[in-house]
Structure formats: structure tokens, C-alpha cells
Design a protein around this motif. Structure first.
Motif, PDB file in Angstrom:
ATOM      1  N   VAL A  19      65.888  91.331  46.118  1.00 55.88           N
ATOM      2  CA  VAL A  19      64.469  90.939  46.156  1.00 55.88           C
ATOM      3  C   VAL A  19      64.326  89.675  45.321  1.00 55.88           C
ATOM      4  CG1 VAL A  19      63.404  93.200  46.575  1.00 55.88           C
ATOM      5  CG2 VAL A  19      63.926  92.508  44.225  1.00 55.88           C
ATOM      6  N   TYR A  22      60.342  87.115  41.387  1.00 55.44           N
ATOM      7  CA  TYR A  22      58.922  87.188  41.006  1.00 55.44           C
ATOM      8  C   TYR A  22      58.222  88.387  41.660  1.00 55.44           C
ATOM      9  CZ  TYR A  22      53.954  86.173  40.857  1.00 55.44           C
ATOM     10  OH  TYR A  22      52.606  86.286  40.688  1.00 55.44           O
ATOM     11  N   ALA A  23      57.600  89.242  40.828  1.00 54.81           N
ATOM     12  CA  ALA A  23      56.825  90.383  41.338  1.00 54.81           C
ATOM     13  C   ALA A  23      55.343  90.114  41.094  1.00 54.81           C
ATOM     14  CB  ALA A  23      57.253  91.660  40.640  1.00 54.81           C
ATOM     15  N   GLN A  48      53.167  96.704  43.121  1.00 54.51           N
ATOM     16  CA  GLN A  48      53.568  95.291  43.091  1.00 54.51           C
ATOM     17  C   GLN A  48      54.396  95.004  44.334  1.00 54.51           C
ATOM     18  OE1 GLN A  48      56.137  95.017  39.554  1.00 54.51           O
ATOM     19  NE2 GLN A  48      57.909  95.349  40.880  1.00 54.51           N
ATOM     20  N   HIS A  50      57.377  91.802  45.704  1.00 59.59           N
ATOM     21  CA  HIS A  50      58.119  90.591  45.315  1.00 59.59           C
ATOM     22  C   HIS A  50      57.800  89.464  46.293  1.00 59.59           C
ATOM     23  CE1 HIS A  50      60.775  92.279  42.146  1.00 59.59           C
ATOM     24  NE2 HIS A  50      60.370  93.406  42.726  1.00 59.59           N
ATOM     25  N   GLY A 168      61.941  90.435  50.789  1.00 54.49           N
ATOM     26  CA  GLY A 168      63.190  91.065  50.337  1.00 54.49           C
ATOM     27  C   GLY A 168      64.202  91.125  51.469  1.00 54.49           C
ATOM     28  N   VAL A 288      58.074  97.601  45.687  1.00 53.94           N
ATOM     29  CA  VAL A 288      58.417  96.480  46.588  1.00 53.94           C
ATOM     30  C   VAL A 288      57.402  96.262  47.706  1.00 53.94           C
ATOM     31  CG1 VAL A 288      60.889  96.643  46.122  1.00 53.94           C
ATOM     32  CG2 VAL A 288      59.922  97.904  48.064  1.00 53.94           C
TER      33      VAL A 288
END
Ligand code: UT7
Length: 339
Positions: A19, A22-23, A48, A50, A168, A288
Motif C-alpha cells: 500500500v 500515506y493513509a 482510513q 491509503h 493498493g 485500507v
């Protein structure tokens, strides 16, 4: 192995995921569009997602996940592959396909490589296509990647889709093997219904509505969330039941469901309907979001790392997506180390 490939199974022997670093949390998203952490968590289960930076394309994530899957496979005894499939809704370009570029960047020579477009069901379709290449004797080992930069096709004003989707990639290596060994992909159930093609769309940029676009052009991803929700529950449930019937496990049920992470409420509705305890339905959507074709391999990686998946566990995979498309497949989890 027989020359026609008859009776050969495709066996999972490597797994890799990636992934972008940055989330984007719900709190941060709620500063960008009119939403809240409470709404997103209660309606989707997502905390959250990514997001790839501007210089990262789908092929970059695919190469990273694919390379890790190859490394994982080499630790389990196989190294090179002789075909590459990239399932994606967000290819680098409309033309050419992303898979040949990925194969070249992975140093895989001139192997056959093609993209597969089945939106969120893409990885499952990719597994079936890879298994078909192996069963036919066309390939001994196949790299199947699901990779997305979904953030690129979202309307910045659309709070519903921005809450859900993330970026991702995940990949597995399949090798030729025996149907009764751990990791062998069991029966598949795949389906589609194009009469629902308007429920999930990116309208502009194809032959019906090409660029340069007119006033009605819409380059963004659109989804009829409620209709998709209903269809997702129904189709994943039916497909899962069919494939479980054909698998014939003692007791009839899997130890773990690894479903496309569409929405936590969808996952639990499917688990309830097929009679699986919610605790046996793997969840990583909180971390994710919905990563479309990357969703199942990302979930497999997280499930293995978390201990939810271990060698010998009986696993049901199921997915639903635009098209409409859906599918399910079973396998007994092999002894592998994801990378
Ligand atoms: O991955 C492949 C397939 N995709 C899926 O399976 C996704 C399926 N669908 C869903 O997950 C859900 O339908 C959504 C999460 C997309 C939407 O949830 P919902 O509970 O169906 O909401 P809704 O679209 O019916 O909207 C209900 C309300 C609306 O407000 P009003 O009209 O009642 O005032 C929306 O504008 O919720 C509003 N809303 C939001 N509010 C805060 C929609 N998105 C948001 C948001 N934050 N992010």
C-alpha cells in the motif's frame, strides 16, 4: 504432469502486498468533504484508506506487490513465472495494457502479460484465468496481481466514493500442482450481469464516449451505492453457497471468509446468510478501505500476517463488483510466508 495439463491444479505458492505510505484518515477526509468519522465508520467500517502520491501509478504498486510475491514464492521453492495477469480498473493508460510493462519491470522477459477488467471481482477472475492457463498446460507458473490507484478516478466532490475507496496492490504466484494439496484453488463460481452495467461506471474515455469529450462528459467513477449494496450481498451469498456445495468440506463451512472488502455491513450480511460466524469473516477494511481488484490479496496478506490465516485453514474467497461481476472460490491455505 501430463502433456495436455488435464487434472492439473493451480497452487498458491507466494503472496506479496503493497500500500502507498500515506493513509488518509476519516478525520482528515472530513476537512476535505462534508463527512465525519462517525458516519464513515458506522456506514462502512472504514477508518482510513491509503492514497498514492501524484508520481505513483498503478504499475508502480503492481511491480512492488508482484516483486514481493515472487520473493515469497522463491522462498517456497519456485522462482520465475511464465505469465502475468494484472487485474485493474485503473490501468496506467487506456492503451497499452499495464501487465506487459509490469512484467518488463520485474525482469520477467517476454512472458505473455495481459490486463483483466472485472472491477472489484478482477482478482478472482484473474485467479480463474491463471488457473486456466495452468490447467491447459500453457503455463507452469503465473503471477496474478490486483492493483489499483482508485483515488485517481474519484470525483473530489463525491463524499460517498471518497469515503470508501483507497489505493493498493496485492499479488500471488500460482504454480502447477495437484488438486488435493494445500494451496490448490478449488472450484470457482463466476458470474456477470451486464443489465446492471449502469450501477458502477466511469463513462468517458471509451468508444461510446471518447475524448475529446463533450459537455456531458463525466470522467469520474460513479456508483449507485444502495443498488450495488443489495446486489453485492445477494450475489456474493449465492456464489459462496454454490462454491461451498461443490467443495464439499466436512461441516460445509470455511474456517475463514476472505471477501472483497466492499463495506463492513456487506461482509457481515454475507457471513450471516451463509452461516459463518462474523468472527470468521476477515476484516481489514478499517485500515485500507475498498481497494477494488487489490482488495482480496491485500486481505490475504493481512490475514496471514495477523495469524487469522495459517496452513491448513479452509478459506472461502468471494467478490462482487462493477459489470456487474461476482465470484467465489475455495482453497486450503498453504504454508507460505507473504512478503
Ligand atoms: O466495491 C464494489 C462494490 N461497492 C460496494 O459494494 C459499495 C456498496 N454501497 C455502499 O457501501 C453504501 O451504499 C455507501 C457506503 C456507498 C453509502 O451508504 P448508504 O448507507 O447506502 O448511504 P446513502 O447513499 O443511502 O446515503 C444516505 C445519506 C445521504 O444523505 P441524505 O440524502 O439522506 O440527506 C447521503 O448524502 O448519507 C449521505 N452520505 C454521507 N454522509 C456523510 C453519503 N456519503 C456520505 C458521507 N458522509 N461520506
Amino acid at each position: 504432469m501430463n502433456a495436455t495439463g488435464a487434472g492439473r491444479a493451480a497452487v498458491v505458492c507466494g503472496l506479496g502486498t503493497c500500500v502507498p505510505p500515506y493513509a488518509l484518515t476519516n478525520e482528515e477526509l472530513s476537512k476535505l468533504v462534508d463527512t465525519s468519522d462517525a458516519w464513515i465508520r458506522s456506514r462502512t467500517g472504514i477508518g482510513q484508506r491509503h492514497i498514492a502520491d501524484a508520481s505513483t501509478a498503478t504499475s508502480d504498486l503492481a511491480v512492488e506487490a508482484g516483486g514481493r510475491a515472487l520473493k515469497s514464492a522463491s522462498e517456497n521453492g519456485s522462482s520465475a513465472v511464465d505469465a502475468v495477469i494484472v487485474a485493474t480498473t485503473t490501468p496506467d493508460h487506456p492503451c497499452p495494457a499495464t501487465a506487459p510493462l509490469v512484467a518488463a519491470r520485474l525482469g520477467l522477459g517476454t512472458v505473455p502479460a495481459f490486463d483483466l477488467a472485472a472491477v472489484c471481482t478482477g482478482f478472482l477472475y484473474g485467479l480463474a484465468a491463471g488457473a486456466g492457463l495452468i490447467a491447459a498446460g500453457t503455463a507452469e507458473r503465473v503471477l496474478v496481481i490486483g492493483a489499483e490507484t482508485f483515488s485517481r478516478i474519484l470525483d473530489p466532490e463525491d463524499r460517498s466514493s471518497r469515503a470508501i475507496f483507497g489505493d493498493g496492490a496485492g499479488a500471488v504466484v500460482l504454480r502447477a500442482g495437484e488438486p488435493d494439496e494445500p494451496g490448490a484453488l478449488g472450484p470457482f463460481d463466476l458470474g456477470s450481469d451486464g443489465s446492471g452495467s449502469d450501477l458502477i461506471t466511469v463513462r468517458t474515455g471509451g468508444s461510446r464516449d471518447p475524448y475529446p469529450a463533450g459537455d456531458a462528459a463525466d470522467p469520474y467513477f460513479r456508483m449507485n451505492g444502495k443498488a450495488v449494496f443489495r446486489n453485492a450481498v445477494e450475489r456474493m451469498t449465492e456464489s459462496s453457497r454454490r462454491v461451498l456445495d461443490r467443495t464439499g468440506w466436512t461441516g460445509g463451512l470455511p474456517d475463514l471468509v476472505v471477501a472483497h472488502q466492499a463495506n463492513l455491513r456487506i461482509l457481515y450480511a454475507v457471513a450471516d446468510r451463509i452461516g459463518v460466524d462474523r468472527a470468521d469473516c476477515f476484516v481489514n477494511i478499517d485500515r485500507v478501505g475498498n481497494t477494488a481488484a487489490a482488495s482480496i490479496p491485500l486481505a490475504l496478506g493481512d490475514a496471514d500476517r495477523s495469524g487469522a490465516l495459517s496452513a491448513g485453514r479452509r478459506v472461502l474467497l468471494t467478490a462482487f463488483g462493477g459489470g456487474l461481476t461476482w465470484g467465489a472460490c475455495t482453497l486450503t491455505w498453504p504454508d507460505i510466508r507473504p512478503a
